[in-house]
Motif scaffolding. Sequence first.
Motif, PDB file in Angstrom:
ATOM      1  N   LEU A 306      37.815  22.898  40.713  1.00 60.79           N
ATOM      2  CA  LEU A 306      37.544  23.352  39.622  1.00 60.79           C
ATOM      3  C   LEU A 306      36.598  24.592  39.700  1.00 60.79           C
ATOM      4  N   GLY A 307      35.623  24.342  40.370  1.00 64.48           N
ATOM      5  CA  GLY A 307      34.696  25.427  40.648  1.00 64.48           C
ATOM      6  C   GLY A 307      35.291  26.579  41.341  1.00 64.48           C
ATOM      7  N   MET A 308      36.089  26.432  42.502  1.00 68.18           N
ATOM      8  CA  MET A 308      36.613  27.656  43.216  1.00 68.18           C
ATOM      9  C   MET A 308      37.588  28.233  42.246  1.00 68.18           C
ATOM     10  N   SER A 309      38.258  27.270  41.468  1.00 64.05           N
ATOM     11  CA  SER A 309      39.427  27.904  40.569  1.00 64.05           C
ATOM     12  C   SER A 309      38.592  28.928  39.435  1.00 64.05           C
ATOM     13  N   PHE A 310      37.545  28.567  39.059  1.00 62.76           N
ATOM     14  CA  PHE A 310      36.855  29.345  38.092  1.00 62.76           C
ATOM     15  C   PHE A 310      36.315  30.703  38.585  1.00 62.76           C
ATOM     16  N   ILE A 311      35.428  30.554  39.698  1.00 68.96           N
ATOM     17  CA  ILE A 311      34.800  31.576  40.058  1.00 68.96           C
ATOM     18  C   ILE A 311      35.503  32.463  41.170  1.00 68.96           C
ATOM     19  N   CYS A 312      36.506  32.050  41.520  1.00 68.44           N
ATOM     20  CA  CYS A 312      37.359  32.899  42.595  1.00 68.44           C
ATOM     21  C   CYS A 312      38.708  33.495  42.033  1.00 68.44           C
ATOM     22  N   GLY A 313      38.806  33.517  40.517  1.00 69.92           N
ATOM     23  CA  GLY A 313      39.799  34.305  40.046  1.00 69.92           C
ATOM     24  C   GLY A 313      41.357  33.471  39.756  1.00 69.92           C
ATOM     25  N   VAL A 314      41.372  32.206  40.099  1.00 71.50           N
ATOM     26  CA  VAL A 314      42.422  31.374  39.608  1.00 71.50           C
ATOM     27  C   VAL A 314      42.630  31.386  38.203  1.00 71.50           C
ATOM     28  N   PHE A 315      41.434  30.902  37.518  1.00 77.02           N
ATOM     29  CA  PHE A 315      41.627  30.518  36.229  1.00 77.02           C
ATOM     30  C   PHE A 315      41.274  31.931  35.277  1.00 77.02           C
ATOM     31  N   VAL A 316      40.409  32.427  35.685  1.00 75.10           N
ATOM     32  CA  VAL A 316      39.664  33.743  35.117  1.00 75.10           C
ATOM     33  C   VAL A 316      40.027  34.963  35.868  1.00 75.10           C
ATOM     34  N   PRO A 317      40.595  36.027  35.559  1.00 75.56           N
ATOM     35  CA  PRO A 317      40.713  37.256  36.069  1.00 75.56           C
ATOM     36  C   PRO A 317      39.336  37.892  36.798  1.00 75.56           C
ATOM     37  N   ALA A 327      30.426  38.350  44.316  1.00 76.57           N
ATOM     38  CA  ALA A 327      29.567  38.451  45.726  1.00 76.57           C
ATOM     39  C   ALA A 327      29.550  36.942  46.132  1.00 76.57           C
ATOM     40  N   VAL A 328      29.380  36.055  45.148  1.00 76.10           N
ATOM     41  CA  VAL A 328      29.211  34.789  45.590  1.00 76.10           C
ATOM     42  C   VAL A 328      30.707  34.138  45.912  1.00 76.10           C
ATOM     43  N   SER A 329      31.374  34.409  45.214  1.00 74.17           N
ATOM     44  CA  SER A 329      32.866  33.801  45.357  1.00 74.17           C
ATOM     45  C   SER A 329      33.462  34.448  46.686  1.00 74.17           C
ATOM     46  N   LYS A 330      33.068  35.473  47.380  1.00 77.83           N
ATOM     47  CA  LYS A 330      33.484  35.793  48.732  1.00 77.83           C
ATOM     48  C   LYS A 330      33.232  35.150  49.688  1.00 77.83           C
ATOM     49  N   PHE A 331      32.278  33.995  49.484  1.00 77.12           N
ATOM     50  CA  PHE A 331      31.904  33.160  50.576  1.00 77.12           C
ATOM     51  C   PHE A 331      32.796  31.773  50.178  1.00 77.12           C
ATOM     52  N   LEU A 332      33.871  31.847  49.571  1.00 75.40           N
ATOM     53  CA  LEU A 332      34.621  30.549  49.307  1.00 75.40           C
ATOM     54  C   LEU A 332      36.263  31.099  49.539  1.00 75.40           C
ATOM     55  N   PRO A 333      37.018  30.157  50.247  1.00 79.56           N
ATOM     56  CA  PRO A 333      38.249  30.636  50.654  1.00 79.56           C
ATOM     57  C   PRO A 333      39.463  31.063  49.399  1.00 79.56           C
ATOM     58  N   ALA A 334      39.210  30.455  48.370  1.00 79.26           N
ATOM     59  CA  ALA A 334      39.983  30.456  47.274  1.00 79.26           C
ATOM     60  C   ALA A 334      39.964  32.153  46.781  1.00 79.26           C
ATOM     61  N   TYR A 335      38.769  32.667  47.186  1.00 80.36           N
ATOM     62  CA  TYR A 335      38.659  34.323  46.588  1.00 80.36           C
ATOM     63  C   TYR A 335      39.744  35.039  47.422  1.00 80.36           C
ATOM     64  N   TRP A 336      39.888  34.633  48.680  1.00 82.20           N
ATOM     65  CA  TRP A 336      40.787  35.626  49.432  1.00 82.20           C
ATOM     66  C   TRP A 336      42.295  35.227  49.369  1.00 82.20           C
ATOM     67  N   TYR A 337      42.460  33.751  48.890  1.00 81.87           N
ATOM     68  CA  TYR A 337      43.706  33.551  48.608  1.00 81.87           C
ATOM     69  C   TYR A 337      44.447  34.346  47.153  1.00 81.87           C
ATOM     70  N   VAL A 338      43.331  34.632  46.215  1.00 76.91           N
ATOM     71  CA  VAL A 338      43.629  35.367  45.241  1.00 76.91           C
ATOM     72  C   VAL A 338      43.565  36.954  45.539  1.00 76.91           C
ATOM     73  N   ASP A 339      42.907  37.059  46.477  1.00 78.67           N
ATOM     74  CA  ASP A 339      42.723  38.492  46.978  1.00 78.67           C
ATOM     75  C   ASP A 339      44.031  39.102  47.518  1.00 78.67           C
ATOM     76  N   ALA A 340      44.480  38.052  48.371  1.00 75.75           N
ATOM     77  CA  ALA A 340      45.795  38.373  49.200  1.00 75.75           C
ATOM     78  C   ALA A 340      46.874  38.354  48.263  1.00 75.75           C
ATOM     79  N   LEU A 341      46.956  37.453  47.035  1.00 75.22           N
ATOM     80  CA  LEU A 341      47.890  37.400  46.199  1.00 75.22           C
ATOM     81  C   LEU A 341      47.951  38.901  45.257  1.00 75.22           C
ATOM     82  N   GLU A 342      46.687  39.284  44.972  1.00 73.47           N
ATOM     83  CA  GLU A 342      46.675  40.254  44.033  1.00 73.47           C
ATOM     84  C   GLU A 342      47.277  41.719  44.772  1.00 73.47           C
ATOM     85  N   ASN A 343      46.883  41.708  46.125  1.00 68.12           N
ATOM     86  CA  ASN A 343      47.302  42.815  46.890  1.00 68.12           C
ATOM     87  C   ASN A 343      49.155  42.614  47.213  1.00 68.12           C
ATOM     88  N   ILE A 344      49.515  41.416  47.231  1.00 69.50           N
ATOM     89  CA  ILE A 344      51.024  41.329  47.342  1.00 69.50           C
ATOM     90  C   ILE A 344      51.549  41.744  46.102  1.00 69.50           C
TER      91      ILE A 344
END
Length: 387
Positions: A306-317, A327-344
Amino acid sequence: MQVFRLYFKLIRKVFPSLAIYLGIFLVLAIGFTFLGSDSEQAAFSQEGIKLTIINRDGPSAVVDGLAEHLGTSNTLVELPDDIETLQDAIYYRNVSYILIVPDGFSQGFSQGENMTLDKISIPDTTEGMYADTLTNQYLATAQLYQKALHDPDRAVQATLEDLQAQTPVSLQSTSLAGEETAGYIFYFKFLAYVLLGMVILGLSTIMMHFNQPNLRQRNQCSPLTLRSINLQLAMGNGIFTLACWMLLTLAGLILYKGALLQSGLLGLLSLNALVFSVVCAAIGFLIGIFVRNATVQSAISNVLTLGMSFICGVFVPRSVMSSSVLAVSKFLPAYWYVDALENIAGLTRIDTASLQPIFQALGIQLAFAAAIFSIGLLLSRQKQISR
């Protein structure tokens, strides 16, 4: 392959918990699919407001033309010229805008003077700004024609003819995802939460069982070597993780098969999900190494998912998040999953420059997975030495 068979016997124990994650996710995905298919995609329609015109100047061509212009795209509501009635109408939202034509307006207009109108509206609302724009547009155009023609009737007629011209509006997507972006991109975004929940819960539960003192001692007394046990355990973890990824990807393909195949993004979306599955496996492996209690395991799993989903962009844009949270979420892997997804999702063409940020995000996810696996192996090794 005794350890391998035991692995999947243990999987059956956590299957109900895994099915809850999968079932809720698929129900939501199917629901949003049908809702999305019923709604118009990339549509634009002009909406009007309720407004009132109070004419204190008497009948005139310029006022009649203004009423005709405003009534084209809005609803004209008749109200008596009483200040309390007008204020009540605004207060109770019976109308959003009241335009008052002062005495002498038509005469001043015919003489080429820059005339202004009084208004009553709800402060700082889009309805008021919209009505102001329509009114100013009419007056500015009419005043130009009046100065040129010196005839109020002809000036109003020419103004209405100009303002009746309409430009067709169509919304076009510039990305390869096209009109169905909100569909399967939404699915793959929420896929991160389900992968986190399923893989972490499954792998950590298996690792907890294998690290129980009784089972560990029995394995050590067996004729199997430690290397064989670890190899079979790694194979089980890999097959379980791959099965979760394949199941969820196949579900997405079934739900969005037409749009997903036509977009040409299935390969990149699946690859991103697969890489993130490896990250989830690493996290589940690490939790199973040092957690011994099912309650603690459930708490840690829920906090991470739930923590990674909320602050990394899964639940909240991510667009509505503050810079400090990002800045904090960049230190979590879910951030980069969402980043790759948005770039795709934003791809307009397939070339090296466009794919570079995607593969960069994939590489960062793999680096997270390698680091987490390394920490887990180090902790496991230290525990074996301490025993």
